[in-house]
Design an enzyme around this catalytic site. Structure first.
Site: not given
Length: 480
Positions: A224, A226, A253, A256-257, A285-286, A334, A382, A409
Protein backbone atom coordinates in the site's frame (compact mmCIF):
# COMPACT_ATOMS: atom_id res chain seq x y z
CA UNK A 1 -11.65 -10.73 57.49
CA UNK A 2 -12.55 -11.29 53.82
CA UNK A 3 -13.30 -8.20 51.73
CA UNK A 4 -16.95 -7.36 51.19
CA UNK A 5 -18.54 -7.67 47.76
CA UNK A 6 -18.80 -3.87 47.58
CA UNK A 7 -15.09 -3.48 48.34
CA UNK A 8 -14.20 -6.05 45.70
CA UNK A 9 -16.40 -4.34 43.10
CA UNK A 10 -14.89 -1.00 43.99
CA UNK A 11 -11.39 -2.41 43.52
CA UNK A 12 -12.33 -3.85 40.12
CA UNK A 13 -13.89 -0.55 39.09
CA UNK A 14 -10.82 1.38 40.17
CA UNK A 15 -8.44 -0.96 38.31
CA UNK A 16 -10.65 -0.85 35.23
CA UNK A 17 -10.47 2.94 35.26
CA UNK A 18 -6.69 2.75 35.51
CA UNK A 19 -6.61 0.52 32.42
CA UNK A 20 -8.93 2.94 30.64
CA UNK A 21 -6.66 5.89 31.43
CA UNK A 22 -3.64 3.94 30.13
CA UNK A 23 -5.61 2.93 27.05
CA UNK A 24 -6.61 6.54 26.39
CA UNK A 25 -2.95 7.57 26.54
CA UNK A 26 -2.02 4.79 24.11
CA UNK A 27 -4.83 5.92 21.80
CA UNK A 28 -3.58 9.52 21.88
CA UNK A 29 -0.10 8.24 21.01
CA UNK A 30 -1.64 6.40 18.00
CA UNK A 31 -0.74 3.03 19.55
CA UNK A 32 -4.12 1.56 18.69
CA UNK A 33 -3.29 -2.14 19.14
CA UNK A 34 -1.94 -1.41 22.63
CA UNK A 35 -5.04 0.66 23.40
CA UNK A 36 -7.30 -2.24 22.36
CA UNK A 37 -5.45 -4.56 24.73
CA UNK A 38 -5.82 -2.13 27.64
CA UNK A 39 -9.50 -1.46 26.95
CA UNK A 40 -9.96 -5.24 26.87
CA UNK A 41 -8.48 -5.53 30.37
CA UNK A 42 -10.83 -2.78 31.56
CA UNK A 43 -13.82 -4.61 30.04
CA UNK A 44 -12.82 -7.87 31.72
CA UNK A 45 -13.00 -6.08 35.08
CA UNK A 46 -16.18 -4.12 34.34
CA UNK A 47 -18.29 -5.35 31.45
CA UNK A 48 -21.12 -2.91 32.25
CA UNK A 49 -19.23 0.27 31.41
CA UNK A 50 -20.29 1.26 27.89
CA UNK A 51 -17.44 3.76 27.58
CA UNK A 52 -14.88 0.95 27.53
CA UNK A 53 -16.73 -0.83 24.71
CA UNK A 54 -17.22 2.38 22.75
CA UNK A 55 -13.60 3.45 23.14
CA UNK A 56 -12.37 0.05 22.02
CA UNK A 57 -14.72 0.32 19.03
CA UNK A 58 -13.05 3.60 18.03
CA UNK A 59 -9.60 2.03 18.39
CA UNK A 60 -10.72 -0.79 16.07
CA UNK A 61 -11.89 1.76 13.47
CA UNK A 62 -8.42 3.34 13.50
CA UNK A 63 -7.01 -0.05 12.48
CA UNK A 64 -9.80 -0.44 9.88
CA UNK A 65 -11.17 -3.40 11.88
CA UNK A 66 -14.75 -2.34 11.25
CA UNK A 67 -16.33 -5.71 11.99
CA UNK A 68 -14.85 -5.73 15.49
CA UNK A 69 -15.82 -2.07 15.90
CA UNK A 70 -19.44 -2.85 15.10
CA UNK A 71 -19.47 -5.74 17.61
CA UNK A 72 -18.04 -3.55 20.38
CA UNK A 73 -20.28 -0.59 19.63
CA UNK A 74 -23.31 -2.89 19.61
CA UNK A 75 -22.49 -3.84 23.22
CA UNK A 76 -22.48 -0.16 24.16
CA UNK A 77 -25.35 1.07 22.03
CA UNK A 78 -28.01 1.33 24.77
CA UNK A 79 -25.83 3.75 26.77
CA UNK A 80 -23.49 5.44 24.32
CA UNK A 81 -24.26 4.22 20.81
CA UNK A 82 -21.36 4.84 18.41
CA UNK A 83 -21.77 1.95 16.00
CA UNK A 84 -22.84 4.34 13.26
CA UNK A 85 -19.27 5.58 12.92
CA UNK A 86 -18.08 2.06 12.05
CA UNK A 87 -20.87 1.57 9.51
CA UNK A 88 -20.04 4.96 8.04
CA UNK A 89 -16.36 4.05 7.70
CA UNK A 90 -17.41 1.00 5.66
CA UNK A 91 -19.55 3.15 3.36
CA UNK A 92 -22.80 1.69 4.74
CA UNK A 93 -24.66 4.99 5.06
CA UNK A 94 -28.15 3.53 5.46
CA UNK A 95 -27.09 1.29 8.35
CA UNK A 96 -25.28 4.25 9.92
CA UNK A 97 -28.43 6.36 9.67
CA UNK A 98 -30.45 3.84 11.71
CA UNK A 99 -27.90 3.98 14.53
CA UNK A 100 -27.68 7.78 14.54
CA UNK A 101 -31.49 7.95 14.68
CA UNK A 102 -31.34 5.76 17.78
CA UNK A 103 -28.64 8.00 19.25
CA UNK A 104 -30.94 10.98 18.78
CA UNK A 105 -33.85 9.19 20.44
CA UNK A 106 -31.72 8.25 23.44
CA UNK A 107 -30.00 11.66 23.63
CA UNK A 108 -32.59 14.16 22.31
CA UNK A 109 -30.79 17.19 23.74
CA UNK A 110 -27.28 16.22 22.60
CA UNK A 111 -26.17 18.76 19.96
CA UNK A 112 -23.39 16.44 18.74
CA UNK A 113 -25.89 13.63 18.14
CA UNK A 114 -28.18 16.02 16.27
CA UNK A 115 -25.33 17.26 14.08
CA UNK A 116 -24.20 13.75 13.15
CA UNK A 117 -27.76 12.64 12.40
CA UNK A 118 -28.30 15.64 10.12
CA UNK A 119 -25.07 15.00 8.20
CA UNK A 120 -25.90 11.32 7.86
CA UNK A 121 -29.39 12.14 6.56
CA UNK A 122 -27.79 14.35 3.90
CA UNK A 123 -25.44 11.53 2.87
CA UNK A 124 -28.32 9.04 2.58
CA UNK A 125 -30.46 11.51 0.59
CA UNK A 126 -27.58 12.06 -1.82
CA UNK A 127 -27.09 8.30 -2.14
CA UNK A 128 -30.79 7.76 -2.86
CA UNK A 129 -30.71 10.52 -5.49
CA UNK A 130 -27.68 8.95 -7.18
CA UNK A 131 -29.43 5.56 -7.16
CA UNK A 132 -32.58 7.08 -8.63
CA UNK A 133 -30.82 8.68 -11.59
CA UNK A 134 -28.31 5.89 -12.16
CA UNK A 135 -28.46 3.76 -15.28
CA UNK A 136 -28.52 -0.06 -14.93
CA UNK A 137 -25.08 -1.61 -15.35
CA UNK A 138 -26.13 -3.43 -18.53
CA UNK A 139 -27.24 -0.15 -20.16
CA UNK A 140 -24.44 2.07 -18.91
CA UNK A 141 -22.17 3.65 -21.51
CA UNK A 142 -18.54 4.20 -20.79
CA UNK A 143 -17.65 7.82 -20.12
CA UNK A 144 -14.15 7.13 -21.40
CA UNK A 145 -15.54 6.18 -24.82
CA UNK A 146 -17.10 9.63 -25.16
CA UNK A 147 -13.94 11.65 -24.45
CA UNK A 148 -11.27 12.73 -26.94
CA UNK A 149 -8.34 14.21 -25.06
CA UNK A 150 -7.06 15.82 -28.28
CA UNK A 151 -9.91 18.35 -28.03
CA UNK A 152 -8.77 19.66 -24.63
CA UNK A 153 -6.84 22.85 -25.22
CA UNK A 154 -3.61 23.66 -23.39
CA UNK A 155 -3.13 27.28 -22.47
CA UNK A 156 0.08 28.76 -23.89
CA UNK A 157 0.99 29.93 -20.39
CA UNK A 158 1.07 26.36 -19.06
CA UNK A 159 4.68 25.59 -18.13
CA UNK A 160 4.32 22.08 -16.78
CA UNK A 161 5.06 18.64 -18.25
CA UNK A 162 3.74 18.00 -21.76
CA UNK A 163 3.20 14.79 -23.72
CA UNK A 164 4.35 15.38 -27.27
CA UNK A 165 1.97 13.44 -29.50
CA UNK A 166 0.44 10.23 -28.19
CA UNK A 167 3.46 8.56 -26.55
CA UNK A 168 4.29 8.87 -22.85
CA UNK A 169 8.08 9.14 -22.58
CA UNK A 170 10.52 8.88 -19.69
CA UNK A 171 11.42 12.56 -20.14
CA UNK A 172 7.77 13.48 -19.69
CA UNK A 173 7.42 11.29 -16.59
CA UNK A 174 10.53 12.78 -14.99
CA UNK A 175 9.31 16.33 -15.67
CA UNK A 176 5.87 15.41 -14.24
CA UNK A 177 7.46 13.96 -11.09
CA UNK A 178 9.51 17.13 -10.63
CA UNK A 179 6.38 19.27 -11.04
CA UNK A 180 4.46 17.13 -8.55
CA UNK A 181 7.32 17.36 -6.09
CA UNK A 182 6.99 21.16 -6.28
CA UNK A 183 3.19 20.93 -5.88
CA UNK A 184 2.41 21.85 -9.47
CA UNK A 185 -0.54 20.16 -11.15
CA UNK A 186 -0.53 18.33 -14.46
CA UNK A 187 -2.74 19.88 -17.14
CA UNK A 188 -6.13 18.20 -17.53
CA UNK A 189 -5.36 17.24 -21.13
CA UNK A 190 -2.34 15.14 -20.17
CA UNK A 191 -4.03 13.69 -17.09
CA UNK A 192 -6.92 12.65 -19.34
CA UNK A 193 -4.54 11.17 -21.90
CA UNK A 194 -2.81 9.05 -19.25
CA UNK A 195 -6.09 7.79 -17.76
CA UNK A 196 -7.58 6.91 -21.16
CA UNK A 197 -4.40 5.19 -22.36
CA UNK A 198 -4.00 3.16 -19.16
CA UNK A 199 -7.61 2.01 -19.49
CA UNK A 200 -6.81 0.55 -22.90
CA UNK A 201 -3.71 -1.19 -21.50
CA UNK A 202 -5.47 -2.64 -18.44
CA UNK A 203 -8.58 -3.85 -20.27
CA UNK A 204 -6.43 -6.24 -22.32
CA UNK A 205 -5.02 -7.96 -19.24
CA UNK A 206 -6.48 -11.06 -17.55
CA UNK A 207 -7.78 -10.94 -13.98
CA UNK A 208 -4.71 -12.99 -12.93
CA UNK A 209 -1.51 -11.82 -14.61
CA UNK A 210 1.51 -14.11 -15.05
CA UNK A 211 4.88 -12.38 -14.71
CA UNK A 212 8.11 -13.89 -16.04
CA UNK A 213 11.40 -12.81 -14.47
CA UNK A 214 14.41 -14.15 -16.43
CA UNK A 215 17.28 -15.84 -14.58
CA UNK A 216 19.73 -13.33 -13.19
CA UNK A 217 17.11 -10.55 -13.18
CA UNK A 218 15.22 -9.05 -10.26
CA UNK A 219 11.66 -7.91 -9.53
CA UNK A 220 10.34 -5.63 -6.76
CA UNK A 221 6.95 -5.80 -5.00
CA UNK A 222 5.55 -2.83 -3.06
CA UNK A 223 2.50 -2.74 -0.80
CA UNK A 224 0.00 0.00 0.00
CA UNK A 225 1.13 3.55 -0.83
CA UNK A 226 -2.12 5.32 0.13
CA UNK A 227 -1.47 8.68 -1.46
CA UNK A 228 1.93 9.21 0.20
CA UNK A 229 3.59 10.58 -2.93
CA UNK A 230 6.81 11.76 -1.31
CA UNK A 231 7.35 8.30 0.18
CA UNK A 232 6.76 6.84 -3.29
CA UNK A 233 9.52 9.10 -4.63
CA UNK A 234 11.74 7.81 -1.83
CA UNK A 235 11.13 4.21 -2.96
CA UNK A 236 12.35 5.20 -6.41
CA UNK A 237 15.37 6.93 -4.86
CA UNK A 238 16.24 3.78 -2.93
CA UNK A 239 15.44 1.19 -5.58
CA UNK A 240 15.49 2.99 -8.93
CA UNK A 241 12.77 4.13 -11.33
CA UNK A 242 10.57 1.48 -12.96
CA UNK A 243 11.96 0.16 -16.25
CA UNK A 244 12.19 -3.09 -18.18
CA UNK A 245 15.42 -3.80 -16.32
CA UNK A 246 13.97 -2.70 -12.95
CA UNK A 247 10.32 -3.83 -12.91
CA UNK A 248 7.85 -3.30 -10.05
CA UNK A 249 4.49 -4.60 -8.89
CA UNK A 250 2.44 -2.19 -6.78
CA UNK A 251 -0.03 -4.30 -4.86
CA UNK A 252 -3.11 -2.08 -4.52
CA UNK A 253 -4.36 0.76 -2.32
CA UNK A 254 -2.55 3.43 -4.30
CA UNK A 255 -5.02 6.10 -3.20
CA UNK A 256 -7.07 7.40 -0.23
CA UNK A 257 -6.05 8.69 3.21
CA UNK A 258 -2.86 10.37 1.96
CA UNK A 259 -3.58 13.75 0.36
CA UNK A 260 -1.32 13.29 -2.68
CA UNK A 261 -3.27 10.36 -4.10
CA UNK A 262 -3.75 11.97 -7.51
CA UNK A 263 0.01 12.43 -7.85
CA UNK A 264 0.58 8.80 -6.88
CA UNK A 265 -1.94 7.31 -9.30
CA UNK A 266 -0.90 9.47 -12.25
CA UNK A 267 2.74 8.53 -11.59
CA UNK A 268 2.00 4.79 -11.54
CA UNK A 269 -0.31 5.02 -14.56
CA UNK A 270 2.23 7.10 -16.53
CA UNK A 271 5.00 4.54 -15.96
CA UNK A 272 2.63 1.77 -17.09
CA UNK A 273 1.75 3.74 -20.24
CA UNK A 274 5.44 4.41 -20.90
CA UNK A 275 6.44 0.75 -20.57
CA UNK A 276 3.81 -1.86 -19.62
CA UNK A 277 6.45 -4.40 -18.56
CA UNK A 278 8.17 -1.88 -16.25
CA UNK A 279 5.33 -1.79 -13.75
CA UNK A 280 2.41 -4.02 -12.81
CA UNK A 281 -0.61 -2.81 -10.86
CA UNK A 282 -3.01 -4.86 -8.74
CA UNK A 283 -6.36 -3.69 -7.43
CA UNK A 284 -6.81 -3.03 -3.71
CA UNK A 285 -9.99 -2.60 -1.71
CA UNK A 286 -9.50 1.18 -1.90
CA UNK A 287 -9.68 1.20 -5.68
CA UNK A 288 -13.46 1.44 -5.44
CA UNK A 289 -16.16 4.12 -5.48
CA UNK A 290 -17.35 3.48 -1.94
CA UNK A 291 -13.89 3.82 -0.39
CA UNK A 292 -12.92 6.81 -2.58
CA UNK A 293 -16.10 8.63 -1.61
CA UNK A 294 -15.22 8.40 2.07
CA UNK A 295 -11.42 8.38 2.39
CA UNK A 296 -10.39 11.32 0.24
CA UNK A 297 -9.60 10.35 -3.35
CA UNK A 298 -12.94 11.47 -4.77
CA UNK A 299 -12.71 14.83 -3.00
CA UNK A 300 -9.08 15.26 -4.06
CA UNK A 301 -9.88 14.57 -7.73
CA UNK A 302 -12.79 17.03 -7.65
CA UNK A 303 -10.51 19.66 -6.10
CA UNK A 304 -7.48 19.18 -8.38
CA UNK A 305 -9.25 18.19 -11.62
CA UNK A 306 -13.06 17.95 -11.94
CA UNK A 307 -16.11 15.70 -11.56
CA UNK A 308 -15.52 13.99 -14.92
CA UNK A 309 -12.24 12.54 -13.70
CA UNK A 310 -13.97 11.00 -10.66
CA UNK A 311 -15.98 8.79 -13.00
CA UNK A 312 -12.99 8.17 -15.27
CA UNK A 313 -10.86 6.86 -12.42
CA UNK A 314 -13.76 4.70 -11.22
CA UNK A 315 -13.96 3.09 -14.67
CA UNK A 316 -10.22 2.48 -14.80
CA UNK A 317 -10.09 0.99 -11.31
CA UNK A 318 -12.56 -1.65 -12.49
CA UNK A 319 -10.02 -2.67 -15.15
CA UNK A 320 -7.18 -3.38 -12.70
CA UNK A 321 -6.13 -7.05 -12.41
CA UNK A 322 -6.87 -8.81 -9.12
CA UNK A 323 -3.69 -10.86 -8.62
CA UNK A 324 -0.32 -11.79 -10.12
CA UNK A 325 1.89 -14.90 -10.18
CA UNK A 326 5.66 -14.50 -10.48
CA UNK A 327 7.45 -17.36 -12.31
CA UNK A 328 4.74 -19.84 -11.32
CA UNK A 329 6.02 -19.64 -7.72
CA UNK A 330 4.86 -16.48 -5.93
CA UNK A 331 1.18 -15.51 -5.66
CA UNK A 332 0.70 -11.77 -5.08
CA UNK A 333 -2.67 -10.31 -4.06
CA UNK A 334 -3.77 -7.25 -2.12
CA UNK A 335 -5.88 -8.90 0.58
CA UNK A 336 -5.80 -12.64 0.99
CA UNK A 337 -7.27 -16.07 0.49
CA UNK A 338 -10.69 -17.65 0.44
CA UNK A 339 -13.61 -18.91 2.50
CA UNK A 340 -13.48 -22.27 0.71
CA UNK A 341 -10.67 -24.69 -0.14
CA UNK A 342 -9.93 -25.85 -3.65
CA UNK A 343 -9.73 -22.45 -5.36
CA UNK A 344 -7.45 -22.78 -8.39
CA UNK A 345 -5.58 -20.11 -10.29
CA UNK A 346 -7.93 -20.81 -13.20
CA UNK A 347 -10.85 -19.77 -10.98
CA UNK A 348 -9.19 -16.41 -10.36
CA UNK A 349 -8.46 -15.94 -14.07
CA UNK A 350 -12.15 -16.56 -14.76
CA UNK A 351 -13.41 -13.76 -12.46
CA UNK A 352 -15.28 -11.00 -14.31
CA UNK A 353 -13.57 -8.12 -12.54
CA UNK A 354 -15.02 -5.22 -14.53
CA UNK A 355 -17.28 -4.00 -11.74
CA UNK A 356 -17.28 -2.45 -8.28
CA UNK A 357 -16.09 -4.99 -5.68
CA UNK A 358 -18.93 -7.20 -4.39
CA UNK A 359 -19.48 -7.79 -0.67
CA UNK A 360 -18.82 -11.54 -0.89
CA UNK A 361 -17.26 -14.13 -3.15
CA UNK A 362 -13.77 -14.68 -4.56
CA UNK A 363 -13.20 -11.12 -5.76
CA UNK A 364 -14.23 -9.66 -2.40
CA UNK A 365 -11.97 -12.05 -0.51
CA UNK A 366 -8.97 -11.35 -2.74
CA UNK A 367 -9.27 -7.65 -1.89
CA UNK A 368 -10.31 -7.76 1.79
CA UNK A 369 -9.16 -10.92 3.63
CA UNK A 370 -6.40 -11.05 6.28
CA UNK A 371 -4.23 -13.81 7.76
CA UNK A 372 -4.72 -14.95 11.35
CA UNK A 373 -2.28 -16.78 13.67
CA UNK A 374 -4.67 -19.61 14.54
CA UNK A 375 -5.55 -22.41 12.13
CA UNK A 376 -8.75 -22.52 10.14
CA UNK A 377 -10.94 -19.58 9.25
CA UNK A 378 -12.64 -16.90 11.28
CA UNK A 379 -14.70 -13.74 10.85
CA UNK A 380 -12.89 -10.67 9.57
CA UNK A 381 -12.14 -7.87 12.00
CA UNK A 382 -12.98 -5.55 9.12
CA UNK A 383 -16.51 -6.85 8.66
CA UNK A 384 -15.72 -7.79 5.04
CA UNK A 385 -13.84 -10.85 3.76
CA UNK A 386 -12.47 -13.29 6.34
CA UNK A 387 -9.45 -14.25 8.44
CA UNK A 388 -7.53 -17.35 7.34
CA UNK A 389 -4.91 -19.49 9.06
CA UNK A 390 -1.64 -21.12 8.04
CA UNK A 391 -3.37 -24.36 7.09
CA UNK A 392 -5.50 -22.48 4.56
CA UNK A 393 -2.38 -20.88 3.08
CA UNK A 394 -0.56 -24.23 2.93
CA UNK A 395 -3.44 -25.97 1.12
CA UNK A 396 -3.82 -23.13 -1.39
CA UNK A 397 -0.11 -23.23 -2.21
CA UNK A 398 -0.12 -27.05 -2.54
CA UNK A 399 -3.26 -27.04 -4.70
CA UNK A 400 -1.65 -24.58 -7.12
CA UNK A 401 1.98 -25.75 -6.97
CA UNK A 402 3.14 -22.41 -5.52
CA UNK A 403 5.77 -21.53 -2.92
CA UNK A 404 4.71 -18.24 -1.35
CA UNK A 405 1.84 -15.78 -0.86
CA UNK A 406 2.67 -12.06 -0.80
CA UNK A 407 -0.09 -9.69 0.26
CA UNK A 408 -0.48 -6.16 1.64
CA UNK A 409 -3.59 -4.50 3.11
CA UNK A 410 -2.33 -4.16 6.72
CA UNK A 411 0.00 -1.64 8.32
CA UNK A 412 2.95 -3.37 10.02
CA UNK A 413 5.38 -1.76 12.48
CA UNK A 414 8.42 -2.90 10.49
CA UNK A 415 6.76 -2.45 7.10
CA UNK A 416 6.39 -6.20 6.68
CA UNK A 417 5.53 -9.37 8.57
CA UNK A 418 6.27 -13.02 7.85
CA UNK A 419 3.53 -15.48 8.88
CA UNK A 420 2.27 -19.01 8.35
CA UNK A 421 5.64 -20.75 8.72
CA UNK A 422 7.26 -18.42 6.23
CA UNK A 423 4.70 -19.12 3.52
CA UNK A 424 3.02 -15.69 3.69
CA UNK A 425 4.53 -12.20 3.72
CA UNK A 426 2.64 -8.96 4.30
CA UNK A 427 4.32 -5.91 2.75
CA UNK A 428 3.19 -2.33 3.44
CA UNK A 429 4.90 0.62 1.74
CA UNK A 430 3.36 3.68 3.43
CA UNK A 431 5.72 4.60 6.32
CA UNK A 432 4.31 6.58 9.25
CA UNK A 433 0.89 5.79 7.83
CA UNK A 434 -1.46 8.79 7.96
CA UNK A 435 1.32 10.77 9.70
CA UNK A 436 0.36 8.88 12.87
CA UNK A 437 1.37 5.24 13.05
CA UNK A 438 5.15 5.53 13.29
CA UNK A 439 5.64 2.38 11.19
CA UNK A 440 8.36 1.72 8.65
CA UNK A 441 7.63 1.02 5.00
CA UNK A 442 9.01 -1.94 3.07
CA UNK A 443 9.36 -3.49 -0.36
CA UNK A 444 10.44 -6.96 -1.43
CA UNK A 445 13.06 -7.62 -4.09
CA UNK A 446 13.05 -11.08 -5.70
CA UNK A 447 16.02 -12.45 -7.65
CA UNK A 448 15.42 -15.13 -10.29
CA UNK A 449 15.63 -18.06 -10.51
CA UNK A 450 15.32 -18.89 -6.79
CA UNK A 451 13.04 -15.91 -6.00
CA UNK A 452 14.26 -15.65 -2.45
CA UNK A 453 12.53 -12.58 -0.90
CA UNK A 454 14.95 -9.81 0.07
CA UNK A 455 13.08 -7.27 2.18
CA UNK A 456 14.19 -3.63 2.38
CA UNK A 457 12.68 -1.25 4.95
CA UNK A 458 12.66 2.53 5.03
CA UNK A 459 11.30 5.43 7.09
CA UNK A 460 9.04 8.29 6.07
CA UNK A 461 10.33 11.47 4.45
CA UNK A 462 9.02 15.03 4.93
CA UNK A 463 6.12 16.23 2.81
CA UNK A 464 4.35 19.58 2.35
CA UNK A 465 2.02 20.63 5.13
CA UNK A 466 -1.14 19.03 3.77
CA UNK A 467 -2.64 16.69 6.34
CA UNK A 468 -3.83 13.17 5.52
CA UNK A 469 -7.57 12.98 4.84
CA UNK A 470 -7.56 16.67 3.83
CA UNK A 471 -10.05 15.87 1.04
CA UNK A 472 -12.00 13.18 2.93
CA UNK A 473 -15.73 13.11 3.48
CA UNK A 474 -16.56 15.92 5.94
CA UNK A 475 -18.82 13.62 7.89
CA UNK A 476 -16.07 11.04 8.42
CA UNK A 477 -13.70 13.73 9.72
CA UNK A 478 -16.16 14.32 12.56
CA UNK A 479 -14.99 10.97 13.96
CA UNK A 480 -11.26 11.19 13.23
Amino acid sequence: MPPTMATENSTHTSRAEEFKVQANEAFKAHKYSQAIGLYTQAIELNKDNAVYWANRAFAHTKLEEYGSAIQDASSAIEIDPKRGAAYLAMGKFKEALKDFQQVKRLCPNDPDAAKKLKECEKAVMKLKFEEAISVPESERRSLADSIDYHTIEVDSQYSGARIEGDVVTLDFVKKMLDDFKNQKFLHKRYACQIVLQIRDVLRELPSLVDIHVPDGKHFSVCGDVHGQFYDLLNIFELNGLPSEENPYLFNGDFVDRGSFSLEVILTLFAFKCMCPSAIYLSRGNHESKSMNKIYGFEGEVRSKLNDTFVELFAEVFCCLPLAHVINNKVFVVHGGLFSVDGVKLSDIRAIDRFCEPPEEGLMCELLWSDPQPQLGRGPSKRGVGLSFGGDVTKRFLQDNNLDLVVRSHEVKDEGYEIDHDGKLITVFSAPNYCDQMGNKGAFIRFEAPDLKPNIATFTSVPHPDVKPMAYANNFLRMFS
